[in-house]
Design a protein around this motif. Structure first.
Motif, PDB file in Angstrom:
ATOM      1  N   ARG A 361      50.469  55.779  22.176  1.00 20.49           N
ATOM      2  CA  ARG A 361      49.707  55.828  20.927  1.00 20.49           C
ATOM      3  C   ARG A 361      50.175  54.772  19.932  1.00 20.49           C
ATOM      4  O   ARG A 361      49.399  54.313  19.090  1.00 20.49           O
ATOM      5  N   GLY A 362      51.424  54.373  19.983  1.00 18.37           N
ATOM      6  CA  GLY A 362      51.959  53.389  19.062  1.00 18.37           C
ATOM      7  C   GLY A 362      52.256  53.969  17.694  1.00 18.37           C
ATOM      8  O   GLY A 362      52.464  55.182  17.538  1.00 18.37           O
ATOM      9  N   TYR A 363      52.258  53.100  16.693  1.00 17.22           N
ATOM     10  CA  TYR A 363      52.598  53.502  15.327  1.00 17.22           C
ATOM     11  C   TYR A 363      51.511  53.129  14.310  1.00 17.22           C
ATOM     12  O   TYR A 363      51.721  53.280  13.116  1.00 17.22           O
ATOM     13  N   MET A 386      53.277  51.149  22.586  1.00 16.89           N
ATOM     14  CA  MET A 386      54.441  50.269  22.592  1.00 16.89           C
ATOM     15  C   MET A 386      54.837  49.826  23.995  1.00 16.89           C
ATOM     16  O   MET A 386      55.704  48.976  24.161  1.00 16.89           O
ATOM     17  N   LYS A 387      54.181  50.382  25.004  1.00 17.08           N
ATOM     18  CA  LYS A 387      54.544  50.075  26.377  1.00 17.08           C
ATOM     19  C   LYS A 387      53.337  49.506  27.121  1.00 17.08           C
ATOM     20  O   LYS A 387      52.241  50.056  27.039  1.00 17.08           O
ATOM     21  N   VAL A 393      40.372  52.837  22.713  1.00 12.08           N
ATOM     22  CA  VAL A 393      39.267  52.490  21.815  1.00 12.08           C
ATOM     23  C   VAL A 393      38.406  53.736  21.665  1.00 12.08           C
ATOM     24  O   VAL A 393      37.929  54.296  22.661  1.00 12.08           O
ATOM     25  N   ASP A 394      38.214  54.170  20.424  1.00  9.60           N
ATOM     26  CA  ASP A 394      37.403  55.350  20.128  1.00  9.60           C
ATOM     27  C   ASP A 394      36.355  54.930  19.091  1.00  9.60           C
ATOM     28  O   ASP A 394      36.680  54.712  17.920  1.00  9.60           O
ATOM     29  N   ALA A 395      35.092  54.761  19.534  1.00  5.66           N
ATOM     30  CA  ALA A 395      34.043  54.217  18.668  1.00  5.66           C
ATOM     31  C   ALA A 395      32.907  55.214  18.487  1.00  5.66           C
ATOM     32  O   ALA A 395      32.608  56.018  19.378  1.00  5.66           O
ATOM     33  N   GLN A 396      32.262  55.126  17.308  1.00  2.00           N
ATOM     34  CA  GLN A 396      31.138  56.003  16.992  1.00  2.00           C
ATOM     35  C   GLN A 396      30.065  55.200  16.275  1.00  2.00           C
ATOM     36  O   GLN A 396      30.339  54.534  15.270  1.00  2.00           O
ATOM     37  N   LEU A 397      28.847  55.281  16.781  1.00  2.00           N
ATOM     38  CA  LEU A 397      27.691  54.626  16.170  1.00  2.00           C
ATOM     39  C   LEU A 397      26.791  55.712  15.598  1.00  2.00           C
ATOM     40  O   LEU A 397      26.423  56.670  16.304  1.00  2.00           O
ATOM     41  N   THR A 398      26.422  55.596  14.317  1.00  2.00           N
ATOM     42  CA  THR A 398      25.603  56.613  13.656  1.00  2.00           C
ATOM     43  C   THR A 398      24.422  55.973  12.947  1.00  2.00           C
ATOM     44  O   THR A 398      24.489  54.821  12.503  1.00  2.00           O
ATOM     45  N   TYR A 399      23.352  56.783  12.816  1.00  2.25           N
ATOM     46  CA  TYR A 399      22.147  56.326  12.114  1.00  2.25           C
ATOM     47  C   TYR A 399      21.487  57.533  11.460  1.00  2.25           C
ATOM     48  O   TYR A 399      21.378  58.597  12.081  1.00  2.25           O
ATOM     49  N   TYR A 417      31.922  56.667  22.024  1.00  4.21           N
ATOM     50  CA  TYR A 417      32.457  55.936  23.173  1.00  4.21           C
ATOM     51  C   TYR A 417      33.977  56.054  23.148  1.00  4.21           C
ATOM     52  O   TYR A 417      34.606  55.872  22.099  1.00  4.21           O
ATOM     53  N   PHE A 418      34.571  56.373  24.303  1.00  2.00           N
ATOM     54  CA  PHE A 418      36.035  56.419  24.393  1.00  2.00           C
ATOM     55  C   PHE A 418      36.477  55.779  25.696  1.00  2.00           C
ATOM     56  O   PHE A 418      35.896  56.005  26.769  1.00  2.00           O
ATOM     57  N   ASN A 419      37.578  55.012  25.591  1.00  3.66           N
ATOM     58  CA  ASN A 419      38.188  54.403  26.770  1.00  3.66           C
ATOM     59  C   ASN A 419      39.669  54.217  26.474  1.00  3.66           C
ATOM     60  O   ASN A 419      40.028  53.618  25.457  1.00  3.66           O
ATOM     61  N   GLY A 420      40.527  54.752  27.329  1.00  2.00           N
ATOM     62  CA  GLY A 420      41.960  54.560  27.148  1.00  2.00           C
ATOM     63  C   GLY A 420      42.750  55.848  27.303  1.00  2.00           C
ATOM     64  O   GLY A 420      42.313  56.792  27.962  1.00  2.00           O
ATOM     65  N   TYR A 421      43.925  55.869  26.689  1.00  2.00           N
ATOM     66  CA  TYR A 421      44.843  56.993  26.803  1.00  2.00           C
ATOM     67  C   TYR A 421      44.700  57.940  25.607  1.00  2.00           C
ATOM     68  O   TYR A 421      44.547  57.523  24.465  1.00  2.00           O
ATOM     69  N   GLY A 422      44.771  59.230  25.910  1.00  2.00           N
ATOM     70  CA  GLY A 422      44.944  60.215  24.859  1.00  2.00           C
ATOM     71  C   GLY A 422      43.718  60.556  24.035  1.00  2.00           C
ATOM     72  O   GLY A 422      43.787  60.571  22.806  1.00  2.00           O
TER      73      GLY A 422
END
Length: 444
Positions: A361-363, A386-387, A393-399, A417-422
């Motif tokens: 997740r990082g800081y 950090m590793k 990437v957690d994205a949201q498109l709204t209208y 849209y989600f892609n990645g860890y956690g």
């Protein structure tokens, strides 16, 4: 309400959305009044009179009376008209902290009981009443007994309330950019807007409220092997409502917030929740610090402590405590398409259930938004662990649904849209490949 025994129709138009003073178009008083005329009342024969209610100032001093102005016009008449303004008007005052309460406004002393208007002549009649002692913050005024749109007024109880109210009136009557700038500068040398930035149960940033939306609220369904739903609700509560709504003091801007995010496995038997994150926070938040620059339109800042856990035990238990600081910069015209950058810097105070969470997740959570308050908006939260190349990437498109289905609809069409860890804290170290969900958002 009647005029010469004939029914009247009124309309109170809201003031334009707030914009930086130098960019607000000037509108002469007579032009604004004519724009708000909507009702015609038959007086005698074929003569017609028009009457309108002028919008009150957006910001009022608590020590000054509430004032409503009716504009009588003989513009449509062919001969001199005789009118009888009512002795009182009734309004219903509503705020987030108080039950609705009626207010009766009295006609201004010295106003004749009968008015005579020649063709093309205008006459203003004012009605006033003291503000209730219990009213503070933003209040809604609903006319009673006649048809008019409600108005929102910010009640200022600060030490400089009279100066601010006078500047507001001067700005509304200005006919040039120089007069608008002078009115604003008379309140704050740094040009801070007369109306504070948003804190309300809406994504619009024009009014203050004690309970307000915090993070986006939505529900969406999608599939990537398994069909899952993701939903989130989030509120914040302002602990103390200050007398001066521009206050930057710590206690005047102290909030408690709660956010809950769930992943619902719709493919599994009995359709269980895969994981739920519970996130209470206590923090200081100022949406507009008043700092100005040539390269950003507005800057806000928040700082506090937060907790996140999934409420499970044993090997599935996840929990972190953090301290964070979050500045926010907005670029461009805030009433149109504009960019917002909001990095959230945090430090783990406790992470014993998941000691390596910073690897994934990082800081820093970097929130990037682009769009307009009344149109589409793309918001993406970016994380870099950090590793290795861990992150998400957690994205949201709204209208706005009102623009798709009609003005009766509220909320937004939502695509996530989600892609990645956690995506959830249970699986903070598990990779989730691309998942797209479609749904509905209450707030964004």
């Amino acid at each position: 309400m009647r005029l010469n025994a004939q029914p009247l129709c009124f309309l109170l138009l809201p003031r334009p959305d707030h914009r930086p003073p130098l960019h607000r178009p000037a509108l002469p008083l007579h032009a604004f009044a004519l724009a708000t005329l909507i009702g015609l009342s038959s007086l005698s024969g074929n003569a017609q009179a028009a009457i309108a209610m002028l919008a009150p100032a957006r910001e009022a001093a608590a020590s000054e009376p509430l004032q409503i102005t009716l504009l009588y016009s003989g513009d449509e008449a062919k001969k001199t008209l005789t009118l009888s303004p009512p002795p009182t008007l009734r309004l219903l005052l509503t705020s987030n902290d108080l039950a609705p309460q009626p207010i009766e406004l009295t006609r201004e002393p010295g106003t004749p009981a009968t008015l005579r208007l020649r063709p093309g002549e205008f006459r203003k009649v004012r009605f006033s009443a003291p503000w209730p002692d219990s009213a503070r913050g933003v209040v809604r005024l609903d006319p009673v007994g006649f048809d008019a749109s409600p108005a929102l007024v910010t009640i200022n109880r600060g030490a400089n309330q009279i100066q601010i109210a006078n500047a507001e009136r001067a700005e509304s009557q200005a006919t040039s950019a120089g007069q608008v700038a002078a009115a604003s500068a008379s309140v704050r040398p740094d040009g801070e807007p007369l109306t504070p930035s948003g804190d309300e149960l809406t994504t619009n940033r024009d009014t203050m409220a004690r309970i307000s939306y915090f993070e986006p609220m939505y529900v969406g369904v999608g599939s990537n092997g398994d069909t899952t739903a993701r939903f989130q609700f989030s509120f914040k509560y302002r602990v103390l409502m200050p007398d001066d709504l521009r206050s930057k003091r710590f206690l005047d801007n102290l909030y408690f917030a709660y956010t809950q995010t769930s992943i619902w496995d719709l493919s599994a038997n009995s359709k269980p929740f895969r994981d739920t994150s519970y996130q209470p926070q206590v923090f200081y938040d100022v949406a507009d610090t008043g700092w100005r620059s040539t390269w950003f339109s507005r800057m806000g800042v928040a700082a506090g402590i937060g907790h996140e856990s999934n409420g499970k035990s044993g090997t599935d238990s996840r929990s972190i405590n953090i301290a964070f600081v979050r500045p926010t910069w907005e670029f461009g015209d805030l009433s149109a398409n504009h960019l917002s950058l909001s990095p959230k810097f945090y430090y783990y105070l406790e992470k014993s259930d998941n000691r390596d969470i910073a690897d994934y997740r990082g800081y820093v959570d970097l929130l990037v938004k682009y769009g307009s308050p009344n149109g589409w908006q793309l918001a993406a939260t970016l994380r870099k662990g950090m590793k290795s190349w861990y992150g998400s990437v957690d994205a949201q498109l709204t209208y706005p649904l009102a623009k798709l289905l009609g003005s009766a609809w509220g909320g937004y069409a939502w695509v996530g849209y989600f892609n990645g860890y956690g995506e959830d804290i249970l699986d903070y170290n598990q990779r989730q490949h691309t998942v797209v969900r479609i749904g509905y958002s209450i707030a964004r």
